[in-house]
Write a protein that holds these residues in place. Sequence first.
Motif, short mmCIF file in Angstrom:
data_model
loop_
_atom_site.label_atom_id
_atom_site.label_comp_id
_atom_site.label_asym_id
_atom_site.label_seq_id
_atom_site.Cartn_x
_atom_site.Cartn_y
_atom_site.Cartn_z
N ARG A 118 0.83 -1.38 0.00
CA ARG A 118 0.03 -0.21 0.04
C ARG A 118 0.86 1.25 -0.18
N GLN A 119 2.21 1.28 0.63
CA GLN A 119 2.86 2.28 0.77
C GLN A 119 3.43 2.66 -0.59
N ILE A 120 3.61 1.65 -1.53
CA ILE A 120 4.49 1.72 -2.84
C ILE A 120 3.27 2.18 -3.70
N ALA A 121 1.99 1.89 -3.50
CA ALA A 121 1.12 2.18 -4.46
C ALA A 121 0.68 3.69 -4.27
N ARG A 122 0.62 4.09 -2.85
CA ARG A 122 0.22 5.41 -2.71
C ARG A 122 1.44 6.31 -3.29
N ARG A 123 2.50 6.22 -3.06
CA ARG A 123 3.55 7.02 -3.21
C ARG A 123 3.70 7.12 -5.05
N VAL A 124 3.52 5.85 -5.75
CA VAL A 124 3.63 5.91 -7.03
C VAL A 124 2.16 6.89 -7.54
N LYS A 125 1.14 6.66 -6.98
CA LYS A 125 0.01 7.43 -7.43
C LYS A 125 0.15 8.87 -7.31
N GLN A 126 1.03 9.32 -6.43
CA GLN A 126 1.09 10.62 -5.73
C GLN A 126 2.40 11.23 -6.84
N ILE A 127 3.07 10.64 -7.51
CA ILE A 127 3.89 11.27 -8.44
C ILE A 127 3.24 12.55 -9.33
N SER A 128 4.08 13.39 -9.32
CA SER A 128 3.94 14.57 -10.11
C SER A 128 5.11 15.11 -10.82
N GLY A 129 4.75 16.04 -11.91
CA GLY A 129 5.99 16.50 -12.40
C GLY A 129 6.86 17.81 -12.09
N THR A 130 6.93 17.79 -10.67
CA THR A 130 7.88 18.84 -10.04
C THR A 130 9.11 18.00 -9.45
N GLN A 131 9.98 19.01 -9.45
CA GLN A 131 11.20 18.50 -8.58
C GLN A 131 11.21 18.21 -7.38
N GLU A 132 10.31 18.91 -6.40
CA GLU A 132 10.43 18.63 -5.05
C GLU A 132 9.67 17.12 -4.91
N ASN A 133 8.41 17.06 -5.76
CA ASN A 133 7.83 15.74 -5.56
C ASN A 133 8.55 14.47 -5.99
N PHE A 134 9.23 14.93 -7.23
CA PHE A 134 10.07 13.72 -7.74
C PHE A 134 11.19 13.31 -6.64
N ARG A 135 12.14 14.37 -6.12
CA ARG A 135 12.66 13.98 -5.04
C ARG A 135 12.28 13.07 -3.92
N GLU A 136 11.28 13.64 -3.43
CA GLU A 136 10.68 13.18 -2.23
C GLU A 136 10.11 11.64 -2.55
N LYS A 137 9.36 11.38 -3.67
CA LYS A 137 8.78 10.17 -3.98
C LYS A 137 9.83 9.06 -4.18
N ALA A 138 11.09 9.61 -5.06
CA ALA A 138 12.05 8.61 -5.31
C ALA A 138 12.81 8.26 -4.13
N SER A 139 13.12 9.23 -3.07
CA SER A 139 13.82 8.81 -1.91
C SER A 139 12.94 7.86 -1.00
N ASP A 140 11.57 8.04 -0.96
CA ASP A 140 10.62 7.08 -0.32
C ASP A 140 10.61 5.79 -0.94
N LEU A 141 10.66 5.68 -2.29
CA LEU A 141 10.66 4.51 -2.79
C LEU A 141 11.83 3.54 -2.65
N VAL A 142 12.92 4.22 -2.99
CA VAL A 142 14.29 3.52 -2.66
C VAL A 142 14.41 2.96 -1.18
N LYS A 143 14.09 3.82 -0.26
CA LYS A 143 13.94 3.25 1.22
C LYS A 143 12.89 1.84 1.28
N ILE A 144 11.79 2.12 0.73
CA ILE A 144 10.78 0.86 0.78
C ILE A 144 11.58 -0.27 0.09
N VAL A 145 12.09 0.04 -1.04
CA VAL A 145 12.65 -1.16 -1.87
C VAL A 145 13.73 -1.77 -0.98
N ASN A 146 14.72 -0.93 -0.39
CA ASN A 146 15.85 -1.60 0.46
C ASN A 146 15.39 -1.83 1.85
#
Length: 630
Positions: free
Chosen positions: A376-404
């Motif tokens: 659910r955490q992965i699905a929620r963060r992927v759905k919240q992705i938008s075309g801004t630098q701030e959002n991109f950095r935040e979601k990328a960091s969260d997804l990397v943490k969840i995967v690792n």
Amino acid sequence: MGIINLALRCPKSFHGLTTDPQPDWGWDDIISELNVLEQKLSDSSGGRPLSTRMEFPAILNPVDGHRSHKAFVMRVSDDEMEDTESSDEDSHNQSSMTGRRFACGELDLSDTDGSEDELDLETTGNRLMDKTGLEEGILIELEREHQLRVKEEIRNRLYALEADMKNENERSVAVRGRVEKYIEEKRETDRRLDKQYQRKIAEALESHLSAVQRDHQQISLIEERRIRSDAEEAKRKETALLEEKARQERAKAEAEAKLKAAKVAEEMQKAALDAERRAKEAAEKVANEKSKTVAAEEVQRDANIKSLSGVRGGDGHSKELGSDAPDKVRSAGINIKAAETALRLEEERLGKYKEVAEMNNRLRLGSNKNIQSYERQIARRVKQISGTQENFREKASDLVKIVNDPLCPQSISIAMFAKQVVSLCEVSIGATAFACARIIVIVTSQVPVAMDIVLAEFHKACIYTVPKHIRYSESAFKTKEAYYKAIGYQEKEGKIESTTSYLQRVEAYMTLYAALVQTEINGFRNLHGLKEGWAWLARFLNTLPVEPSTAVALLAFLRVAGFMLFRRYKSQFRKILNIVSREFLASLKNLRDPQANQVIEQIECYIESNQYLQEPQGWQLQTSLQSKAY
């Protein structure tokens, strides 16, 4: 000028008669009257000096000519007039004029202690008055009437002055009342303003106290949350330590099991070697017997090779599939247009995807961990992705943490990440495709196996990402619906979706795939970059047929990846576009399919207007959302 009171030198009352001291006369009036009287007396005496003492003669009676012993009329004094209560002014004036009459001829008005000059004056006056006769009496009567008129005038003036003073007093009282009323109103207004001011002060104080109380409550809530989060963090760390210890024990047990398995395998290998040795010995024994049948076996092998080559040469489907086509497709006889390398890569990626899926099923069955929360955490963060630098950095960091995250098996998080990213195309990808592609590159650069899983999801969702195309044949597919499902149509509520909806999804999948191909990020390696995009374009134009669906896929790919392909390959990319314009579009026009008219115009516009020279929309991430700016 003040009022001067004059008193006669005689008793105020004599034989019951009251004299009038004339208190209302003014000084100037008295002086003027005395001067007039002295002048008249001088004229009447013929220039003889008058005695200082003067007697008032009796007034002649105008009827019979005899001397009258009645005195002249005297007005009652003001003090007595004030004591009398009269109803009207006329009666008052009349009563004042009709006083008691008394004779002053023989009355000595002077004091007993007067000087000799005064006595002489009285004697001389009496004599003069005795000689005057009728004229003097008339003169005296006229004088008396004049005095009465003057007195009346003075009295009227005094009454008018008193009335004016009374009116002035009344006006002053009224003004004073109005002033007091104004002062009272002013005080009342001040009291009302004071009450309002005090009420405002009370309200402000109450709001301030409420704000202070609210702040204290918020601070206490924050403190409680911090304490709760610290407790949860401690509990989570303790759980992580326990799980890590259990994982180490499991790993140790697995290592021991592997060691035992290795020993067993070694023993089995030794047994196999022994068996092989014994088999060789047995084979040597029967070598002579087999030498007789060698020729027959060689003849049989040559016949089998000839039959296999005949089947491949006669079946066109096998040539199109290539030697690395899946056995299931080859056995079904489905007509597939694709490059052999593309099919081999697709098979490898689907094989890894299958292994990961089987592993995840075993983990879900044998694990008590809350894996669904990570999904659910992965699905929620992927759905919240938008075309801004701030959002991109935040979601990328969260997804990397969840995967690792060691608490969740990596294979499960990778499979969920790949599924959620590709499923975005089912809704709408648009300009966020570049942000999604960047996140895919960052995650797969740290976990390389994730790229094969993501590409396998692409291949399952859209066959043109391979690229490959499946032709319809009645022998391979029982119904049209089965064919539509094979090429990627979705079934909703028991009905196959429309071609328009299908082509829109194909465009979305190809947009995200092209964004992934052209993405380059400093510090991160794209495992499926421009080189793979160039290979996809070559395989597409070499093997896929010209149809509206393939045209839509080609246009979506060029719009997104054409900018970076031209920057890398320059003239070679222009040659590819010339081939598209000269051969692909010509074949597409020859189909005369109404559904292809729009895509033909769009491809022509893309090539003729050199749109590949411009950055595609969303290629540069925004610094912030426009809604936040507003």
